[in-house]
Motif scaffolding. Structure first.
Motif, short mmCIF file in Angstrom:
data_model
loop_
_atom_site.label_atom_id
_atom_site.label_comp_id
_atom_site.label_asym_id
_atom_site.label_seq_id
_atom_site.Cartn_x
_atom_site.Cartn_y
_atom_site.Cartn_z
N ASP A 1 -5.80 -1.01 -4.74
CA ASP A 1 -5.22 -1.55 -3.50
C ASP A 1 -6.20 -2.53 -2.86
O ASP A 1 -7.10 -2.13 -2.15
N GLU A 2 -6.00 -3.80 -3.14
CA GLU A 2 -6.85 -4.87 -2.60
C GLU A 2 -8.33 -4.53 -2.79
O GLU A 2 -9.12 -4.59 -1.85
N SER B 1 0.84 -1.21 0.00
CA SER B 1 0.00 0.00 0.00
C SER B 1 0.87 1.26 0.00
O SER B 1 0.55 2.24 -0.68
MG MG Z 1 -1.99 -2.91 2.05
#
Ligand code: MG
Ligand code: ADP
Length: 243
Positions: free
Chosen positions: A164-165, A46
């Motif tokens: 991000d995910e 991240s």
């Molecule tokens: Mg992360």
């Protein structure tokens, strides 16, 4: 759609206080390519994405779009070029789906109301949600809300998209629809960096898979090379745990 650009990170370092999180990240994503970033929790995935749109500033190293450093750019201008989608969709609950998308179009791209609505509808259609324009986010499934968040980012005509995910907060049955949108976008030639735990997606869609461990890209290559012929023991161990 706006033109995609190439993205490079060069020896990017970043610390939070004494916690050295990025320790020299190198990553090259060709124009129109999709890179999937995999790796254990806490490895800096991240943080890496956040240096690309300057939510975080590297202590050392460089971030380049089409070969030009972005570190001197105005962060707001940069964030129009670099779209980002998070695990949490962050839609405004009191506004319709359509309004969620037109808001930034009016304020940031300075479009008039009619044009903003037309652009928003085009992007809602692109993620398969044209029929939900007037709904409130709370009346949509998590997967649909995430697709609205993606449409909202795309409406800004970014040159690079960061995820991000994006599917990590979703119920399993809703993941597929969101991944299908990402696969479409990839096929249309968007330059994308996708942090994901979805190894099937990485294997099938990515042009490149980058394995992050302890703040560096330890190994990167084509999906076949990474998944079937990993060189680093740490990557082999990670894959044995997630596959
Ligand atoms: Mg992360
Ligand atoms: P990943 O996304 O791979 O799980 P992160 O980039 O979120 O990893 O975090 C990497 C490390 O940086 C962790 O040790 C985390 O605690 C730390 N970290 C992340 N964001 C911050 C922050 N805003 N302030 C302090 N430490 C942070």
């Amino acid at each position: 759609m706006s033109t995609s650009v190439s993205l490079s990170l060069r020896d990017v370092h970043l610390a939070f206080g004494r916690n050295q999180v990025l320790r020299g990240v190198d990553l090259d994503v060709a124009r129109g390519a999709t890179a999937c970033v995999i790796g254990p929790s806490g490895s800096g995935k991240s943080t890496l994405l956040r240096t690309v749109n300057r939510l975080l500033e590297p202590d050392r190293g460089d971030v380049l779009l089409d070969g030009r450093s972005v570190l001197g750019d105005d962060p707001d201008a940069l964030r129009q070029r670099v779209g980002m989608v998070f695990q949490q969709f962050n839609l405004f609950p009191h506004m319709s789906v359509l309004r969620n998308i037109t808001l930034a179009l009016r304020r940031i791209r300075k479009l008039g109301e009619d044009e903003a609505v037309a652009v928003a509808r085009t992007h809602l259609d692109r993620v398969g949600l044209a029929a939900k324009a007037d709904a409130r986010p709370a009346h949509l499934s998590g997967g649909q809300q995430q697709r609205v968040a993606i449409a909202r980012a795309l409406a800004m005509q970014p040159q690079v998209m960061l995820f991000d995910e994006a599917t990590s907060a979703l119920d399993p049955e809703l993941v597929k629809g969101v991944l299908a949108v990402l696969a479409d976008l990839s096929a249309q030639g968007m330059t994308m960096v996708v942090v994901t735990h979805e190894m099937g997606f990485a294997r099938e869609v990515a042009d490149q898979v980058a394995f992050m461990d302890a703040g560096v890209v330890l190994e990167a290559g084509e999906p076949g090379a990474v998944f079937e012929a990993a060189r680093h023991p740490r990557l082999r161990r990670f894959l044995s745990q997630v596959l």
